[in-house]
Design a protein around this motif. Structure first.
Motif, PDB file in Angstrom:
ATOM      1  N   LYS A  36       0.810  -1.211   0.000  1.00 37.73           N
ATOM      2  CA  LYS A  36       0.000   0.000   0.000  1.00 37.73           C
ATOM      3  C   LYS A  36       0.847   1.268   0.000  1.00 37.73           C
ATOM      4  O   LYS A  36       0.507   2.263  -0.638  1.00 37.73           O
ATOM      5  CB  LYS A  36      -0.939  -0.003   1.213  1.00 37.73           C
ATOM      6  CG  LYS A  36      -1.996  -1.097   1.170  1.00 37.73           C
ATOM      7  CD  LYS A  36      -2.901  -1.016   2.388  1.00 37.73           C
ATOM      8  CE  LYS A  36      -3.966  -2.111   2.344  1.00 37.73           C
ATOM      9  NZ  LYS A  36      -4.849  -2.064   3.539  1.00 37.73           N
ATOM     10  N   GLU A  37       1.961   1.224   0.739  1.00 40.48           N
ATOM     11  CA  GLU A  37       2.754   2.442   0.864  1.00 40.48           C
ATOM     12  C   GLU A  37       4.216   2.098   1.090  1.00 40.48           C
ATOM     13  O   GLU A  37       4.530   1.140   1.809  1.00 40.48           O
ATOM     14  CB  GLU A  37       2.224   3.289   2.028  1.00 40.48           C
ATOM     15  CG  GLU A  37       2.703   4.729   2.028  1.00 40.48           C
ATOM     16  CD  GLU A  37       1.948   5.575   3.047  1.00 40.48           C
ATOM     17  OE1 GLU A  37       1.922   6.808   2.881  1.00 40.48           O
ATOM     18  OE2 GLU A  37       1.399   5.008   4.012  1.00 40.48           O
ATOM     19  N   VAL A  38       5.110   2.869   0.485  1.00 38.65           N
ATOM     20  CA  VAL A  38       6.548   2.709   0.658  1.00 38.65           C
ATOM     21  C   VAL A  38       7.081   3.973   1.317  1.00 38.65           C
ATOM     22  O   VAL A  38       6.964   5.068   0.750  1.00 38.65           O
ATOM     23  CB  VAL A  38       7.267   2.474  -0.681  1.00 38.65           C
ATOM     24  CG1 VAL A  38       8.757   2.281  -0.447  1.00 38.65           C
ATOM     25  CG2 VAL A  38       6.688   1.263  -1.404  1.00 38.65           C
ATOM     26  N   ILE A  39       7.656   3.827   2.525  1.00 42.38           N
ATOM     27  CA  ILE A  39       8.160   4.971   3.278  1.00 42.38           C
ATOM     28  C   ILE A  39       9.675   5.036   3.140  1.00 42.38           C
ATOM     29  O   ILE A  39      10.362   4.030   3.358  1.00 42.38           O
ATOM     30  CB  ILE A  39       7.764   4.880   4.764  1.00 42.38           C
ATOM     31  CG1 ILE A  39       6.238   4.800   4.884  1.00 42.38           C
ATOM     32  CG2 ILE A  39       8.295   6.064   5.548  1.00 42.38           C
ATOM     33  CD1 ILE A  39       5.750   4.559   6.300  1.00 42.38           C
ATOM     34  N   LEU A  40      10.194   6.201   2.790  1.00 38.60           N
ATOM     35  CA  LEU A  40      11.633   6.373   2.619  1.00 38.60           C
ATOM     36  C   LEU A  40      12.283   6.716   3.958  1.00 38.60           C
ATOM     37  O   LEU A  40      11.876   7.667   4.632  1.00 38.60           O
ATOM     38  CB  LEU A  40      11.900   7.488   1.605  1.00 38.60           C
ATOM     39  CG  LEU A  40      11.381   7.232   0.184  1.00 38.60           C
ATOM     40  CD1 LEU A  40      11.696   8.431  -0.703  1.00 38.60           C
ATOM     41  CD2 LEU A  40      11.985   5.967  -0.398  1.00 38.60           C
ATOM     42  N   VAL A  41      13.287   5.937   4.337  1.00 40.90           N
ATOM     43  CA  VAL A  41      13.976   6.116   5.619  1.00 40.90           C
ATOM     44  C   VAL A  41      15.479   6.119   5.369  1.00 40.90           C
ATOM     45  O   VAL A  41      15.998   5.269   4.639  1.00 40.90           O
ATOM     46  CB  VAL A  41      13.598   4.989   6.607  1.00 40.90           C
ATOM     47  CG1 VAL A  41      14.430   5.114   7.885  1.00 40.90           C
ATOM     48  CG2 VAL A  41      12.115   5.031   6.929  1.00 40.90           C
ATOM     49  N   GLY A  42      16.204   7.058   5.980  1.00 38.91           N
ATOM     50  CA  GLY A  42      17.646   7.153   5.803  1.00 38.91           C
ATOM     51  C   GLY A  42      18.005   8.311   4.895  1.00 38.91           C
ATOM     52  O   GLY A  42      17.302   8.602   3.915  1.00 38.91           O
ATOM     53  N   GLY A  43      19.098   8.972   5.208  1.00 35.65           N
ATOM     54  CA  GLY A  43      19.475  10.195   4.517  1.00 35.65           C
ATOM     55  C   GLY A  43      19.614  10.064   3.014  1.00 35.65           C
ATOM     56  O   GLY A  43      19.241  10.978   2.267  1.00 35.65           O
ATOM     57  N   MET A  44      20.121   8.932   2.539  1.00 35.21           N
ATOM     58  CA  MET A  44      20.360   8.794   1.101  1.00 35.21           C
ATOM     59  C   MET A  44      19.076   8.680   0.295  1.00 35.21           C
ATOM     60  O   MET A  44      19.098   8.773  -0.935  1.00 35.21           O
ATOM     61  CB  MET A  44      21.263   7.590   0.831  1.00 35.21           C
ATOM     62  CG  MET A  44      22.736   7.827   1.135  1.00 35.21           C
ATOM     63  SD  MET A  44      23.402   9.304   0.325  1.00 35.21           S
ATOM     64  CE  MET A  44      23.149   8.898  -1.389  1.00 35.21           C
ATOM     65  N   THR A  45      17.931   8.476   0.978  1.00 32.79           N
ATOM     66  CA  THR A  45      16.675   8.394   0.228  1.00 32.79           C
ATOM     67  C   THR A  45      16.241   9.764  -0.274  1.00 32.79           C
ATOM     68  O   THR A  45      15.269   9.885  -1.023  1.00 32.79           O
ATOM     69  CB  THR A  45      15.547   7.790   1.100  1.00 32.79           C
ATOM     70  OG1 THR A  45      15.346   8.614   2.260  1.00 32.79           O
ATOM     71  CG2 THR A  45      15.880   6.385   1.519  1.00 32.79           C
ATOM     72  N   ARG A  46      16.961  10.829   0.128  1.00 36.72           N
ATOM     73  CA  ARG A  46      16.693  12.154  -0.428  1.00 36.72           C
ATOM     74  C   ARG A  46      17.165  12.254  -1.881  1.00 36.72           C
ATOM     75  O   ARG A  46      16.743  13.139  -2.625  1.00 36.72           O
ATOM     76  CB  ARG A  46      17.414  13.226   0.399  1.00 36.72           C
ATOM     77  CG  ARG A  46      16.824  13.457   1.784  1.00 36.72           C
ATOM     78  CD  ARG A  46      17.427  14.731   2.374  1.00 36.72           C
ATOM     79  NE  ARG A  46      16.840  15.075   3.654  1.00 36.72           N
ATOM     80  CZ  ARG A  46      17.332  14.719   4.825  1.00 36.72           C
ATOM     81  NH1 ARG A  46      18.441  13.982   4.864  1.00 36.72           N
ATOM     82  NH2 ARG A  46      16.749  15.079   5.940  1.00 36.72           N
ATOM     83  N   MET A  47      18.046  11.370  -2.275  1.00 36.56           N
ATOM     84  CA  MET A  47      18.618  11.406  -3.621  1.00 36.56           C
ATOM     85  C   MET A  47      17.531  11.059  -4.653  1.00 36.56           C
ATOM     86  O   MET A  47      16.894  10.002  -4.576  1.00 36.56           O
ATOM     87  CB  MET A  47      19.771  10.400  -3.717  1.00 36.56           C
ATOM     88  CG  MET A  47      20.550  10.477  -4.997  1.00 36.56           C
ATOM     89  SD  MET A  47      21.997   9.362  -4.925  1.00 36.56           S
ATOM     90  CE  MET A  47      22.752   9.715  -6.506  1.00 36.56           C
ATOM     91  N   PRO A  48      17.284  11.915  -5.642  1.00 36.73           N
ATOM     92  CA  PRO A  48      16.246  11.655  -6.643  1.00 36.73           C
ATOM     93  C   PRO A  48      16.401  10.299  -7.352  1.00 36.73           C
ATOM     94  O   PRO A  48      15.405   9.643  -7.654  1.00 36.73           O
ATOM     95  CB  PRO A  48      16.405  12.812  -7.631  1.00 36.73           C
ATOM     96  CG  PRO A  48      16.969  13.920  -6.806  1.00 36.73           C
ATOM     97  CD  PRO A  48      17.888  13.255  -5.828  1.00 36.73           C
ATOM     98  N   ALA A  49      17.653   9.890  -7.609  1.00 42.10           N
ATOM     99  CA  ALA A  49      17.867   8.612  -8.296  1.00 42.10           C
ATOM    100  C   ALA A  49      17.378   7.436  -7.446  1.00 42.10           C
ATOM    101  O   ALA A  49      16.871   6.446  -7.984  1.00 42.10           O
ATOM    102  CB  ALA A  49      19.349   8.434  -8.633  1.00 42.10           C
TER     103      ALA A  49
END
Length: 345
Positions: A36-49
Protein backbone atom coordinates in the motif's frame (compact mmCIF):
# COMPACT_ATOMS: atom_id res chain seq x y z
CA UNK A 1 30.11 17.84 -9.27
CA UNK A 2 26.99 17.47 -11.37
CA UNK A 3 24.00 15.29 -10.48
CA UNK A 4 24.70 13.10 -13.53
CA UNK A 5 28.30 12.58 -12.40
CA UNK A 6 27.20 11.67 -8.88
CA UNK A 7 24.63 9.18 -10.15
CA UNK A 8 27.26 7.62 -12.40
CA UNK A 9 29.63 7.23 -9.46
CA UNK A 10 27.04 5.45 -7.31
CA UNK A 11 25.34 3.48 -10.10
CA UNK A 12 26.56 0.16 -8.67
CA UNK A 13 25.01 1.03 -5.30
CA UNK A 14 21.72 1.95 -6.97
CA UNK A 15 21.68 -1.46 -8.66
CA UNK A 16 21.96 -3.12 -5.26
CA UNK A 17 18.69 -1.55 -4.10
CA UNK A 18 16.55 -4.04 -5.99
CA UNK A 19 17.89 -7.22 -4.39
CA UNK A 20 16.85 -6.53 -0.76
CA UNK A 21 13.46 -5.19 -1.91
CA UNK A 22 12.77 -8.31 -3.96
CA UNK A 23 13.81 -10.55 -1.06
CA UNK A 24 11.54 -8.63 1.33
CA UNK A 25 8.59 -9.01 -1.04
CA UNK A 26 9.28 -12.71 -1.56
CA UNK A 27 9.61 -13.41 2.18
CA UNK A 28 6.36 -11.54 2.85
CA UNK A 29 4.58 -13.40 0.06
CA UNK A 30 3.58 -10.14 -1.63
CA UNK A 31 3.79 -8.68 -5.10
CA UNK A 32 4.63 -4.95 -5.55
CA UNK A 33 1.01 -4.07 -6.34
CA UNK A 34 -0.06 -5.45 -2.92
CA UNK A 35 2.16 -2.94 -1.05
CA UNK A 36 0.00 0.00 0.00
CA UNK A 37 2.75 2.44 0.86
CA UNK A 38 6.55 2.71 0.66
CA UNK A 39 8.16 4.97 3.28
CA UNK A 40 11.63 6.37 2.62
CA UNK A 41 13.98 6.12 5.62
CA UNK A 42 17.65 7.15 5.80
CA UNK A 43 19.47 10.19 4.52
CA UNK A 44 20.36 8.79 1.10
CA UNK A 45 16.67 8.39 0.23
CA UNK A 46 16.69 12.15 -0.43
CA UNK A 47 18.62 11.41 -3.62
CA UNK A 48 16.25 11.65 -6.64
CA UNK A 49 17.87 8.61 -8.30
CA UNK A 50 17.04 6.51 -5.22
CA UNK A 51 13.45 7.72 -5.25
CA UNK A 52 13.15 6.90 -8.95
CA UNK A 53 14.55 3.41 -8.40
CA UNK A 54 12.06 2.78 -5.57
CA UNK A 55 9.23 3.95 -7.82
CA UNK A 56 10.42 1.55 -10.53
CA UNK A 57 10.58 -1.41 -8.12
CA UNK A 58 7.18 -0.90 -6.46
CA UNK A 59 5.30 0.83 -9.27
CA UNK A 60 4.21 3.76 -7.09
CA UNK A 61 5.49 7.04 -5.71
CA UNK A 62 7.23 6.56 -2.32
CA UNK A 63 6.00 8.44 0.74
CA UNK A 64 8.25 11.40 1.60
CA UNK A 65 6.21 12.59 4.58
CA UNK A 66 8.75 11.74 7.30
CA UNK A 67 12.18 13.16 8.03
CA UNK A 68 14.47 10.30 6.87
CA UNK A 69 17.20 11.16 9.40
CA UNK A 70 14.97 11.73 12.42
CA UNK A 71 13.10 8.42 12.08
CA UNK A 72 16.39 6.49 12.18
CA UNK A 73 17.46 8.30 15.35
CA UNK A 74 14.01 7.83 16.87
CA UNK A 75 14.06 4.11 16.14
CA UNK A 76 17.48 3.75 17.76
CA UNK A 77 16.27 5.65 20.82
CA UNK A 78 13.21 3.39 21.18
CA UNK A 79 15.38 0.27 20.85
CA UNK A 80 17.72 1.60 23.52
CA UNK A 81 14.77 2.31 25.79
CA UNK A 82 13.39 -1.20 25.31
CA UNK A 83 16.75 -2.82 26.05
CA UNK A 84 17.22 -0.66 29.16
CA UNK A 85 13.69 -1.32 30.39
CA UNK A 86 12.47 2.27 30.23
CA UNK A 87 10.06 1.56 27.38
CA UNK A 88 7.47 -1.16 28.07
CA UNK A 89 4.67 -0.44 25.61
CA UNK A 90 6.61 -1.23 22.44
CA UNK A 91 7.35 -4.77 21.28
CA UNK A 92 10.31 -5.09 18.91
CA UNK A 93 10.64 -8.46 17.20
CA UNK A 94 13.87 -9.72 15.68
CA UNK A 95 14.15 -12.58 13.20
CA UNK A 96 16.81 -14.95 11.95
CA UNK A 97 18.26 -13.47 8.71
CA UNK A 98 19.11 -16.92 7.30
CA UNK A 99 18.11 -20.52 7.91
CA UNK A 100 20.04 -22.66 10.40
CA UNK A 101 20.60 -26.41 10.17
CA UNK A 102 23.08 -29.26 9.98
CA UNK A 103 24.74 -31.33 7.28
CA UNK A 104 23.11 -34.72 6.74
CA UNK A 105 23.61 -37.80 4.59
CA UNK A 106 24.82 -36.99 1.09
CA UNK A 107 26.13 -33.52 1.89
CA UNK A 108 22.76 -31.76 2.03
CA UNK A 109 21.64 -29.16 4.57
CA UNK A 110 18.70 -30.13 6.76
CA UNK A 111 17.13 -26.94 8.07
CA UNK A 112 15.88 -26.84 11.65
CA UNK A 113 15.15 -23.12 11.90
CA UNK A 114 13.86 -21.40 8.78
CA UNK A 115 14.82 -17.93 7.63
CA UNK A 116 12.78 -15.08 9.19
CA UNK A 117 11.79 -17.12 12.26
CA UNK A 118 11.01 -14.79 15.17
CA UNK A 119 13.50 -15.06 18.04
CA UNK A 120 13.87 -16.23 20.74
CA UNK A 121 13.06 -19.72 19.39
CA UNK A 122 13.83 -23.38 19.99
CA UNK A 123 13.63 -26.38 17.65
CA UNK A 124 14.59 -30.04 18.03
CA UNK A 125 14.75 -32.94 15.58
CA UNK A 126 15.85 -36.56 15.97
CA UNK A 127 18.53 -37.94 13.63
CA UNK A 128 20.28 -41.30 13.47
CA UNK A 129 23.52 -42.93 12.38
CA UNK A 130 24.44 -43.76 8.78
CA UNK A 131 26.63 -46.82 9.49
CA UNK A 132 26.40 -49.95 11.63
CA UNK A 133 28.18 -49.71 15.01
CA UNK A 134 28.98 -46.03 14.50
CA UNK A 135 30.63 -44.88 17.78
CA UNK A 136 30.47 -41.11 17.24
CA UNK A 137 28.86 -38.37 15.20
CA UNK A 138 30.08 -34.97 14.05
CA UNK A 139 27.48 -32.20 14.05
CA UNK A 140 28.25 -29.65 11.32
CA UNK A 141 26.25 -26.47 12.04
CA UNK A 142 25.35 -24.40 8.97
CA UNK A 143 23.76 -21.07 8.11
CA UNK A 144 22.34 -20.25 4.68
CA UNK A 145 19.68 -20.99 2.09
CA UNK A 146 21.41 -23.50 -0.21
CA UNK A 147 20.15 -27.08 -0.36
CA UNK A 148 23.75 -28.31 -0.57
CA UNK A 149 25.80 -28.01 2.64
CA UNK A 150 28.99 -26.82 0.93
CA UNK A 151 27.19 -23.73 -0.36
CA UNK A 152 26.39 -22.44 3.12
CA UNK A 153 28.46 -20.85 5.90
CA UNK A 154 29.91 -23.11 8.59
CA UNK A 155 29.14 -21.79 12.08
CA UNK A 156 30.85 -24.61 13.94
CA UNK A 157 31.41 -28.34 14.42
CA UNK A 158 31.35 -30.57 17.47
CA UNK A 159 31.42 -34.31 18.18
CA UNK A 160 29.20 -36.59 20.23
CA UNK A 161 31.13 -39.75 21.16
CA UNK A 162 30.34 -42.91 23.09
CA UNK A 163 27.33 -44.04 21.07
CA UNK A 164 26.63 -47.74 21.88
CA UNK A 165 27.15 -50.22 19.04
CA UNK A 166 23.91 -50.68 17.13
CA UNK A 167 22.64 -51.16 13.59
CA UNK A 168 22.42 -48.02 11.48
CA UNK A 169 19.22 -46.09 11.97
CA UNK A 170 18.64 -47.41 15.49
CA UNK A 171 20.44 -44.83 17.69
CA UNK A 172 18.42 -41.67 18.24
CA UNK A 173 20.39 -38.43 18.40
CA UNK A 174 18.31 -35.38 19.29
CA UNK A 175 19.73 -32.17 17.86
CA UNK A 176 18.41 -28.93 19.38
CA UNK A 177 18.83 -25.34 18.19
CA UNK A 178 18.12 -22.64 20.76
CA UNK A 179 18.38 -18.93 19.90
CA UNK A 180 17.95 -16.36 22.66
CA UNK A 181 16.76 -12.76 22.36
CA UNK A 182 20.34 -11.56 21.81
CA UNK A 183 20.80 -13.81 18.78
CA UNK A 184 23.15 -16.21 20.57
CA UNK A 185 22.75 -19.75 19.19
CA UNK A 186 23.18 -22.85 21.34
CA UNK A 187 23.28 -26.16 19.46
CA UNK A 188 23.27 -29.47 21.33
CA UNK A 189 23.26 -33.15 20.38
CA UNK A 190 22.00 -35.77 22.86
CA UNK A 191 22.03 -39.55 22.62
CA UNK A 192 18.54 -40.43 23.88
CA UNK A 193 19.67 -43.91 24.94
CA UNK A 194 22.68 -42.97 27.12
CA UNK A 195 21.86 -39.35 27.91
CA UNK A 196 25.31 -38.24 26.71
CA UNK A 197 25.30 -34.71 25.36
CA UNK A 198 27.61 -32.23 23.65
CA UNK A 199 26.93 -28.65 22.62
CA UNK A 200 28.37 -25.54 21.03
CA UNK A 201 27.65 -21.85 21.67
CA UNK A 202 27.68 -19.46 18.71
CA UNK A 203 27.71 -15.76 19.60
CA UNK A 204 26.19 -12.98 17.55
CA UNK A 205 29.68 -11.94 16.41
CA UNK A 206 29.97 -15.29 14.63
CA UNK A 207 27.22 -14.22 12.22
CA UNK A 208 27.28 -12.47 8.89
CA UNK A 209 27.25 -8.87 7.73
CA UNK A 210 24.26 -7.62 5.78
CA UNK A 211 26.34 -7.79 2.61
CA UNK A 212 27.20 -11.44 3.22
CA UNK A 213 23.55 -12.24 3.98
CA UNK A 214 22.44 -10.65 0.72
CA UNK A 215 25.14 -12.56 -1.16
CA UNK A 216 24.08 -15.92 0.29
CA UNK A 217 20.42 -15.27 -0.47
CA UNK A 218 21.28 -14.27 -4.05
CA UNK A 219 23.47 -17.35 -4.52
CA UNK A 220 20.64 -19.56 -3.28
CA UNK A 221 18.34 -18.05 -5.91
CA UNK A 222 20.91 -18.39 -8.70
CA UNK A 223 21.71 -22.02 -7.85
CA UNK A 224 18.16 -23.04 -6.85
CA UNK A 225 17.56 -25.42 -9.77
CA UNK A 226 21.07 -26.87 -9.61
CA UNK A 227 20.76 -27.48 -5.85
CA UNK A 228 17.30 -28.97 -6.26
CA UNK A 229 18.60 -31.48 -8.81
CA UNK A 230 21.53 -32.40 -6.55
CA UNK A 231 19.22 -32.87 -3.57
CA UNK A 232 16.88 -35.06 -5.59
CA UNK A 233 19.87 -37.21 -6.56
CA UNK A 234 21.02 -37.44 -2.94
CA UNK A 235 17.50 -38.34 -1.77
CA UNK A 236 17.21 -41.01 -4.46
CA UNK A 237 20.59 -42.50 -3.49
CA UNK A 238 19.70 -42.43 0.21
CA UNK A 239 16.39 -44.19 -0.41
CA UNK A 240 18.12 -46.78 -2.61
CA UNK A 241 20.87 -47.38 -0.05
CA UNK A 242 18.33 -47.84 2.75
CA UNK A 243 16.33 -50.34 0.68
CA UNK A 244 19.46 -52.29 -0.26
CA UNK A 245 20.49 -52.44 3.40
CA UNK A 246 17.14 -53.77 4.64
CA UNK A 247 16.79 -56.19 1.73
CA UNK A 248 20.25 -57.73 2.20
CA UNK A 249 19.65 -57.94 5.93
CA UNK A 250 16.36 -59.78 5.37
CA UNK A 251 17.98 -62.24 2.94
CA UNK A 252 20.77 -62.99 5.41
CA UNK A 253 18.28 -63.57 8.20
CA UNK A 254 16.09 -65.85 6.07
CA UNK A 255 19.07 -67.81 4.75
CA UNK A 256 18.06 -71.07 3.04
CA UNK A 257 14.39 -70.32 3.60
CA UNK A 258 14.42 -68.12 0.49
CA UNK A 259 13.74 -69.96 -2.76
CA UNK A 260 16.70 -69.90 -5.11
CA UNK A 261 14.72 -68.21 -7.88
CA UNK A 262 13.55 -65.45 -5.53
CA UNK A 263 17.06 -64.95 -4.14
CA UNK A 264 18.52 -64.69 -7.65
CA UNK A 265 15.89 -62.15 -8.69
CA UNK A 266 16.49 -60.01 -5.60
CA UNK A 267 20.29 -60.20 -5.92
CA UNK A 268 20.08 -59.10 -9.58
CA UNK A 269 17.90 -56.15 -8.58
CA UNK A 270 20.33 -55.20 -5.79
CA UNK A 271 23.35 -55.34 -8.10
CA UNK A 272 21.60 -53.29 -10.79
CA UNK A 273 20.64 -50.63 -8.26
CA UNK A 274 24.16 -50.50 -6.81
CA UNK A 275 25.50 -49.90 -10.29
CA UNK A 276 23.00 -47.12 -10.94
CA UNK A 277 23.93 -45.41 -7.67
CA UNK A 278 27.46 -44.86 -8.98
CA UNK A 279 26.03 -42.66 -11.74
CA UNK A 280 23.96 -39.49 -11.54
CA UNK A 281 20.76 -40.54 -13.31
CA UNK A 282 18.13 -39.80 -10.67
CA UNK A 283 15.26 -41.23 -12.72
CA UNK A 284 17.12 -44.51 -13.30
CA UNK A 285 17.94 -44.86 -9.59
CA UNK A 286 14.28 -44.32 -8.71
CA UNK A 287 13.15 -46.83 -11.34
CA UNK A 288 15.52 -49.52 -10.12
CA UNK A 289 14.64 -48.74 -6.49
CA UNK A 290 11.01 -49.44 -7.32
CA UNK A 291 12.09 -52.64 -9.09
CA UNK A 292 14.01 -53.81 -6.01
CA UNK A 293 11.06 -52.88 -3.82
CA UNK A 294 8.79 -55.11 -5.88
CA UNK A 295 11.32 -57.95 -5.79
CA UNK A 296 11.81 -57.61 -2.03
CA UNK A 297 8.07 -57.98 -1.52
CA UNK A 298 8.52 -61.62 -2.49
CA UNK A 299 10.89 -62.02 0.45
CA UNK A 300 8.24 -60.75 2.82
CA UNK A 301 5.59 -62.93 1.22
CA UNK A 302 7.85 -65.96 1.57
CA UNK A 303 8.60 -65.17 5.22
CA UNK A 304 4.94 -64.74 6.20
CA UNK A 305 3.90 -67.81 4.21
CA UNK A 306 6.43 -69.94 6.08
CA UNK A 307 5.38 -68.42 9.41
CA UNK A 308 1.76 -69.18 8.60
CA UNK A 309 2.55 -72.78 7.70
CA UNK A 310 4.58 -73.23 10.88
CA UNK A 311 1.74 -71.79 12.94
CA UNK A 312 -0.81 -74.04 11.31
CA UNK A 313 1.32 -77.13 12.02
CA UNK A 314 1.61 -76.13 15.67
CA UNK A 315 -2.04 -75.22 15.95
CA UNK A 316 -1.14 -71.59 16.60
CA UNK A 317 -3.05 -68.43 15.88
CA UNK A 318 -1.37 -67.61 12.57
CA UNK A 319 -0.52 -64.26 11.11
CA UNK A 320 -3.19 -62.23 12.93
CA UNK A 321 -1.69 -62.98 16.33
CA UNK A 322 1.79 -62.08 15.07
CA UNK A 323 0.52 -58.77 13.68
CA UNK A 324 -1.12 -57.79 16.93
CA UNK A 325 2.07 -58.53 18.86
CA UNK A 326 4.14 -56.43 16.44
CA UNK A 327 1.60 -53.67 16.53
CA UNK A 328 1.71 -53.46 20.28
CA UNK A 329 5.49 -53.55 20.55
CA UNK A 330 6.53 -51.30 17.69
CA UNK A 331 7.62 -47.71 18.19
CA UNK A 332 7.23 -44.70 15.98
CA UNK A 333 10.21 -43.63 13.92
CA UNK A 334 8.54 -40.93 11.86
CA UNK A 335 10.95 -38.24 13.07
CA UNK A 336 14.15 -40.26 12.57
CA UNK A 337 16.36 -38.99 9.75
CA UNK A 338 19.48 -40.77 8.52
CA UNK A 339 22.39 -38.42 8.96
CA UNK A 340 25.84 -38.55 7.45
CA UNK A 341 28.17 -38.26 10.39
CA UNK A 342 31.92 -38.81 10.38
CA UNK A 343 33.19 -41.70 12.51
CA UNK A 344 35.82 -40.90 15.13
CA UNK A 345 38.60 -43.26 16.21
Amino acid sequence: ITRAKLEALVSDLLEKLEGPCEVALKDAGLSPDKVKEVILVGGMTRMPAVQERVKKIFGKEPDKGVNPDEVVALGAAIQGGVLKGDVNDVLLLDVTPLSLGIETLGGVMTKLIEKNTTIPTNKSQVFSTAEDNQPAVTVHVLQGEREIASGNKTLGRFELVGIPSAPRGMPQIEVTFDIDANGIVNVSAKDLATGKEQSIRITASSGLSQGEIDRLVKEAEVHAEEDRNKKELVDARNAADALIYTTEKSMNELGDKVESSTRAEVEDAVNSLKGAMENEDTAEIRRLTEGLSQASHKLAASMYEQASQAGAQQGGGGPEGAWQHQQGSSGSDEDVVDADYREVG
